[in-house]
Design an enzyme around this catalytic site. Structure first.
Site, PDB file in Angstrom:
ATOM      1  CE  LYS A   1      55.765  40.614  48.329  1.00  0.00           C
ATOM      2  NZ  LYS A   1      54.392  40.883  48.699  1.00  0.00           N
TER       3      LYS A   1
ATOM      4  N   GLY B   1      48.364  46.095  43.277  1.00  0.00           N
ATOM      5  CA  GLY B   1      48.365  46.651  41.929  1.00  0.00           C
ATOM      6  C   GLY B   1      47.247  47.636  41.642  1.00  0.00           C
TER       7      GLY B   1
END
Lengths: 72, 278
Positions: free
Chosen positions: B111, B172
């Site tokens: 990733k 987040g």
């Protein structure tokens, strides 16, 4: 008294004195780290697990020893 | 009649096949025990992990690997915390080396995150494209974190990414899918002539409805971390995210009704015994 043949390297940003003839493998052994769950980089180049024992450390080497941690 | 969920195709990314369309991160949990149980409840079979320095002082320090059964999950190493293509390539190679030692299937993918800025954690598009090219040339299957800009997404695919993963909103932040239109255009561009090309929303989803909205748009999967890890009850939220992923996917496959301005009655208008207004 330190052995004059000992030399200094950096491991994960910290200075460390190692004995002459030290290799990546002997360093990991000293640090009591399991080589199966980590990876080692020496002076920005990956040292594959199969080469740990054959990779001699030299003065001024900068090593990174990394493992997996939680992250997203 | 069976009430099991209707079957769906597995999610295929490069050479990897995942049963769950939810990929979860392993960071920010109050404890590794809670993380392990939350991962299990999420139903994910792929989890992403970060690469960091061994804590050399604390030899007895807990290791993530003591709390996950690495044989049960496909690990997806990430390059979180990298702000240059050079660093991302280094970290990707270190992650691969660790996963090779673990004999985990995830050793051949990464990733990729190349960030531009600590405040926004927005990706650096130029460095992301460069790192994708270099990692693909080095044999990696690259799942690349991107902004939701369709042009950048297209460039990343052209650079060889196995999946482009646009952010719903900043990492987040829990703001959900801020610009569903951009995600739609990303999907249109990335799947043009290549309908099976996997597109995954990575980052920003805060709660179950955010996941469902993403899946209803037609993305192939959702990757999240904080939404579960920082929920007041991560275990329940892991359940919620799991079902939200399935709900959104089923709704997408089912084909929703068009939105209308006015009502349409669900009961027959003929045969009423009551007086109807004009």
């Amino acid at each position: 008294m330190s052995d004059p043949a000992e030399f200094e390297i950096h491991v994960n940003g910290r200075p460390r004195t190692v004995a002459p003839g030290s290799t990546v493998a002997t360093l990991l052994e000293t640090l009591e780290l399991d080589p199966r769950t980590l990876a080692v980089e020496r002076n920005l180049d990956l040292v594959p697990r199969g080469q740990h024992a054959a990779t001699l450390l030299t003065a001024g080497d900068r090593l990174e020893v990394v493992t997996l941690v939680g992250g997203g | 009649m069976s009430t099991d969920l209707l079957t769906d195709e597995p999610l295929t990314i490069g050479s990897h096949t995942l049963r769950s369309r939810l990929i979860v991160g392993t960071g920010k949990y109050a404890s590794y025990e809670l993380m392990g149980e939350s991962l299990h409840r999420s139903g994910a079979d792929c989890i992403t992990v970060a690469v960091r320095r061994e804590r050399l002082i604390d030899a007895a320090g807990n290791n993530l690997l003591d709390f996950i059964d690495a044989s049960r999950y496909t690990l997806l190493p990430n390059t979180a915390g990298c702000f240059s293509a050079d660093d991302a390539v280094r970290v990707a190679r270190l992650g691969r080396e660790i996963l090779l030692g673990l004999e985990n299937a995830g050793a051949d993918w990464v990733k990729l995150e190349v960030l531009a800025d600590k405040k926004t954690l927005l990706p650096d598009p130029v460095a992301s494209i460069e790192a994708t090219e270099r990692l693909v040339a080095d044999g990696f299957q690259v799942l690349c974190y991107s902004s939701d800009d369709p042009i950048t997404a297209r460039r990343l695919k052209e650079a060889g990414a196995s999946s482009v993963m646009p952010a719903g909103s900043p990492i987040g932040s829990g703001q959900g899918i801020l610009n569903p239109n951009n995600i739609r255009i990303c999907l249109e561009y990335l799947k043009d002539g290549d309908p099976d090309y996997p597109v995954i929303v990575d980052a920003g989803v805060g709660t179950a409805s955010d996941v469902t909205i993403a899946m209803e748009l037609g993305v192939d999967g959702v990757l999240l971390n904080t939404g579960i890890a920082h929920a007041q009850d991560p275990l329940r939220m892991a359940d919620a995210m799991r079902y939200a992923t399935a709900a959104g996917r089923l709704a997408y496959l089912s084909g929703r009704i068009p939105k209308r301005l006015y009502a349409t009655a669900s009961s027959p208008e003929e045969g009423t015994i009551t007086r109807q207004p004009r």
